[in-house]
Design a protein around this motif. Structure first.
Motif: not given
Length: 414
Positions: A197, A200-203, A206-208, A397-399, A402
């Motif tokens: 998580e 690669t943050a799921m939402a 921010d990616l990280q 995708t929720t990111s 991404e």
């Protein structure tokens, strides 16, 4: 009282948190109230110590303040409820050591607390939240931010999790030997989810999330120190290190996503790679059975040791994914193997396997499946179909990073 120059305050409080919770748990046995009391003591320390200096015995200070908070809470609760059993809890066990007699050297406290936070009665999100709070020293607001939920929502989740642990009759001790192996797998899974998580943050925008990955690595290191002979513990730590080593190259200056094949490998952390490779190499040489974390670490090592993307040993990666699919079958493992198949045998072979995955309800609307399909279609020189698949992946995708990357890939194929 002076602030020690060697250890930052945040690190000191994180290190002492499990020991202080352990001290109160051994006296009172109520995880929910003990953890609340310790959190208040940590908040008081974070507020007072920077101004007044760190006490000569910071552990004893925290135990004393947390004990006062606990007894104040119990007395207040007893007065409100008029119940003798709650009132009795306000008196510490006469045989328990006083705050200044306790030592912070109980090496099992962190491991015991980690097992408690990962109790099987809890859901994985609750296990992660409780672990971050009790062992990571993160406040409710910080954990809520990590999960992209309101602070009130996270406070309720943590409160329910502690109540669940109490109702399950959990005690502050390591699980019996007959249950320890199964419970350890749960602990490893929680740390794995926590790291993923953060990586690669799921939402969100921010990616990280560096705070989550750093805490997962810290806990994995601690776990390996406690269980140096466990191959899967070593495998998980190696996997985290080898993955974390690529962090700085995963995003561009504007925060945009940079896929593995396009990353500047000069930005990879060679020290982390060397440590991860050393751990997994030694583990694979001595293990009697290959587990999923060891295999994933071995795959990560093959990627990290390739000086250029074209030097990647894809046949070896494909073989390792074959073993991983046997050890821990699942649609995501198969999806990763599809990429390796395409790199070794061509995109059409990968697409054949992908067709079967689309019938899995768990994957039909997963953005990664459509992103992989788009990538293979682009490799196969089918730009129109690839563009549509990239667009579909972006929709699922929720990111936000991404989503922008996938939309950019789709636009580039017009």
């Amino acid at each position: 009282m002076t602030q020690g120059p060697d250890e930052p305050l945040g690190d000191l409080l994180r290190r002492l948190t499990p020991q202080v919770i352990g001290a109160l748990m051994r006296r009172y046995g109520r995880f929910d109230a003990c953890e609340d009391a310790v959190q208040e003591a940590l908040l008081a320390a974070a507020t007072q110590w920077p101004e007044q200096g760190t006490p000569d015995n910071p552990y004893g200070w925290l135990v004393t303040v947390a004990t006062r908070r606990f007894t104040d809470w119990v007395r207040s609760d007893a007065a409100r409820r008029r119940r003798e059993d709650d009132d009795a809890l306000a008196t510490p066990d006469l045989h328990a050591p006083a705050a200044d007699e306790d030592t912070a050297g109980d090496e099992d406290d962190s491991l015991t607390l980690l097992f408690l936070c990962c109790h099987p009665a809890l859901s994985p999100p609750s296990q992660i939240a409780l672990t971050l709070r009790a062992l990571g020293g993160l406040g409710t607001a910080e954990i809520a931010h990590a999960f992209f939920v309101p602070e009130a929502t996270m406070a309720q989740r943590i409160s329910r999790a502690k109540q669940t642990v109490r109702k399950a009759g959990a005690t502050f001790e390591l699980p019996p030997a007959s249950e320890r192996e199964e419970r350890l797998r749960t602990v490893l899974h929680v740390l794995y989810l926590m790291f993923n998580e953060g990586y690669t943050a799921m939402a969100g925008a921010d990616l990280q999330r560096r705070d989550l990955t750093a805490e997962a690595v810290r806990l994995a290191r601690m776990l390996r120190e406690r269980l140096p002979g466990d191959s899967e513990v070593a495998g998980l730590l190696a996997l985290m290190l080898l993955t974390e080593a690529r962090r700085n190259a995963r995003t561009g200056p504007d925060g945009s996503l940079v896929p593995l094949a396009e990353q500047d490998r000069e930005r990879w952390d060679r020290a982390l790679i060397a440590e991860g490779v050393e751990i997994i190499t030694r583990t694979l040489e001595s293990t009697s059975g290959l587990g999923p974390y060891q295999l994933q670490a071995a795959i990560a090592a093959v990627h990290d040791e390739a000086p250029r993307v074209e030097d990647t040993d894809w046949p070896q990666i494909l073989a390792l994914y074959g073993l991983l699919e046997q050890a821990a079958p699942g649609p995501m493992v198969t999806l990763n193997r599809v990429v390796a198949v395409a790199m070794v045998h061509g995109p059409d072979e990968g697409l054949k396997i992908l067709d079967g995955l689309e019938t899995d309800e768990r994957m039909a609307e997963h953005h990664r499946l459509h992103a992989v399909r788009a990538h293979l279609l682009e490799m196969a020189d089918r730009p129109d179909e690839a563009r549509d698949s990239y667009r579909t992946a972006a929709r699922y995708t929720t990111s936000l990073p991404e989503q922008r990357y996938l939309e950019g890939k789709s636009a580039a194929l017009r």
